[in-house]
Design an enzyme around this catalytic site. Structure first.
Site, PDB file in Angstrom:
ATOM      1  NE  ARG A 140      -3.862   0.595   1.886  1.00 54.41           N
ATOM      2  CZ  ARG A 140      -5.083   0.645   2.400  1.00 54.41           C
ATOM      3  NH1 ARG A 140      -5.316   1.359   3.485  1.00 54.41           N
ATOM      4  NH2 ARG A 140      -6.080  -0.006   1.852  1.00 54.41           N
ATOM      5  CG  HIS A 170      -8.292   0.047  -2.855  1.00 53.71           C
ATOM      6  ND1 HIS A 170      -7.471  -1.029  -2.569  1.00 53.71           N
ATOM      7  CD2 HIS A 170      -8.977   0.308  -1.708  1.00 53.71           C
ATOM      8  CE1 HIS A 170      -7.654  -1.386  -1.304  1.00 53.71           C
ATOM      9  NE2 HIS A 170      -8.556  -0.604  -0.764  1.00 53.71           N
ATOM     10  CD  GLN A 182     -12.978  -2.180  -0.791  1.00 56.97           C
ATOM     11  OE1 GLN A 182     -12.168  -2.105   0.130  1.00 56.97           O
ATOM     12  NE2 GLN A 182     -14.170  -2.741  -0.637  1.00 56.97           N
ATOM     13  CG  ASP A 205     -13.717   6.239  -0.954  1.00 54.01           C
ATOM     14  OD1 ASP A 205     -13.727   5.956   0.269  1.00 54.01           O
ATOM     15  OD2 ASP A 205     -12.672   6.243  -1.629  1.00 54.01           O
ATOM     16  CB  CYS A 245     -13.966   0.908  -0.128  1.00 53.08           C
ATOM     17  SG  CYS A 245     -13.338   2.583   0.132  1.00 53.08           S
ATOM     18  NE  ARG A 302     -10.191  -5.440   0.343  1.00 50.63           N
ATOM     19  CZ  ARG A 302      -9.433  -4.428   0.793  1.00 50.63           C
ATOM     20  NH1 ARG A 302      -9.997  -3.388   1.360  1.00 50.63           N
ATOM     21  NH2 ARG A 302      -8.113  -4.442   0.631  1.00 50.63           N
TER      22      ARG A 302
HETATM   23  N1  NVA Z   1     -10.079   6.640  -1.257  1.00 52.50           N
HETATM   24  C1  NVA Z   1      -9.675   6.159   0.045  1.00 52.50           C
HETATM   25  C2  NVA Z   1      -9.819   4.676   0.124  1.00 52.50           C
HETATM   26  C3  NVA Z   1      -9.486   4.093   1.459  1.00 52.50           C
HETATM   27  C4  NVA Z   1      -9.583   2.600   1.493  1.00 52.50           C
HETATM   28  C5  NVA Z   1      -8.242   6.575   0.327  1.00 52.50           C
HETATM   29  O1  NVA Z   1      -7.399   6.458  -0.570  1.00 52.50           O
HETATM   30  O2  NVA Z   1      -7.963   7.044   1.429  1.00 52.50           O
HETATM   31  N1   CP Z   2     -11.178  -0.378   2.317  1.00 52.03           N
HETATM   32  C1   CP Z   2      -9.914  -0.406   2.764  1.00 52.03           C
HETATM   33  O1   CP Z   2      -8.982  -0.648   2.002  1.00 52.03           O
HETATM   34  O2   CP Z   2      -9.768  -0.216   4.092  1.00 52.03           O
HETATM   35  P1   CP Z   2      -8.412  -0.026   4.904  1.00 52.03           P
HETATM   36  O3   CP Z   2      -7.873   1.328   4.557  1.00 52.03           O
HETATM   37  O4   CP Z   2      -8.805  -0.142   6.344  1.00 52.03           O
HETATM   38  O5   CP Z   2      -7.457  -1.110   4.499  1.00 52.03           O
END
Ligand code: NVA
Ligand code: CP
Length: 302
Positions: free
Chosen positions: A103, A130, A133, A221, A261, A289
């Site tokens: 990540r 992502h 997800q 989101d 998500c 997930r």
């Molecule tokens: N769009 C959000 C998704 C989190 C899982 C982010 O990137 O923070």
């Molecule tokens: N949806 C998602 O990826 O959640 P986290 O940021 O908790 O991993």
């Protein structure tokens, strides 16, 4: 010469529909009890440059339940945080483990990791996409509403990393995606251009009420993704009209589902009445997930 390119999982756009379906079928098979321990003796390292709850715990439990093990490495606690290159990190980790999940703050880091790793690299979220997800999201949609092909999904809000992955999913899984986003926060043009070139059924609009009419699924989101905190107040103003509330949900099909998500911000992108109400499938989505990633891990590592 056999092809020694590792089976990376970087983005949905790199796969054909059959391969993505194969991963989902594996995931659903594990969910319905056919687990065994097919990844016994295998190890996954998970690198986090941003926080996570779901991705971290679901990946760790997924590999453990398949018989393997996981090691977590965060950027600041490793030499990455002191300037060791991503390429060198990739080469070293490839000598210890069988797959790398990362990540990261920037897609370039994911791509460098994949270029230099000799084991599969899995995208656990970047600033751009992502995909893990979306595999869980497609699985969840189909469990609740049957085949997603030809259905109508509406995205309301920021044209962010999740929106880009929804675009890629719409092309590969052949559903109609209507993206209702403010002018200032549209999805990246290159992702939209790719979808158009692939013949995707994608509509982009700022009129969320028109978009949601007849929808099978409404998705949103956070208004402030990780890394976007600097412009947080103006984002709240711009995105306020895109909140998914009971009135907006009422314009979709009567049996439409609501997806997110997570993490969610009740009162911002979604009201409590929607996320905690009868249309919401967010807890199944979060659970999936685990199952979808078992399918991804199994595909990458076997
Ligand atoms: N769009 C959000 C998704 C989190 C899982 C982010 O990137 O923070
Ligand atoms: N949806 C998602 O990826 O959640 P986290 O940021 O908790 O991993």
């Amino acid at each position: 010469m056999p092809d020694r390119t590792p089976k990376h999982f970087l983005d949905l756009e790199h796969f054909d529909t059959a391969t993505l379906r194969d991963m989902l079928t594996r995931g659903s098979g594990f969910k319905s009890g056919g687990a065994g321990r097919p990844l016994a003796g295998k190890a996954l390292v998970m690198i986090f440059e941003k926080p996570s709850t779901r991705t971290r715990v679901s990946f760790e439990m997924a590999i453990r339940q398949l018989g393997g093990e996981a090691v977590v490495m965060d950027r600041d606690g490793s030499q990455l945080g002191r300037g060791e290159t991503v390429a060198d990190t990739a080469r070293v980790l490839s000598r210890y483990v069988d797959a790398i999940m990362i990540r990261t703050t920037s897609e370039a880091i994911l791509l460098e990791m994949a270029e230099y790793a000799s084991v599969p690299v899995i995208n656990g979220l970047t600033d751009r996409t992502h995909p893990c997800q979306l595999m869980a999201d497609v699985m969840t949609f189909e469990e609740h509403r049957g085949p997603i092909e030809g259905k109508v999904v509406v995205w309301s809000g920021d044209g962010n990393n999740m929106a880009s992955s929804w675009i890629q999913a719409a092309v590969r899984f052949r559903f109609e995606l209507r993206l209702a986003c403010p002018e200032q926060l549209m999805p990246p043009q290159d992702v939209l251009d790719w979808a158009a070139a692939e013949g995707g059924n994608i509509v982009v609009t700022s009129d969320v009420e028109a978009a949601v009419e007849g929808a099978d699924c409404v998705v949103t989101d956070t208004w402030v993704s990780m890394g976007d905190e600097e412009n947080s107040p103006s984002r709240h103003n711009i995105l306020r009209p895109y909140q998914v509330d009971e009135r907006l949900m009422g314009l979709a099909k009567p049996d439409a589902i609501f997806m997110h998500c997570l993490p969610a911000h009740r009162g911002d992108e979604v009201t409590p009445g929607v996320i905690d109400g009868p249309h919401s499938v967010v807890w199944d989505e979060a659970e999936n997930r685990l199952h979808a990633q078992k399918g991804i891990l199994h595909w990458c590592m076997t």
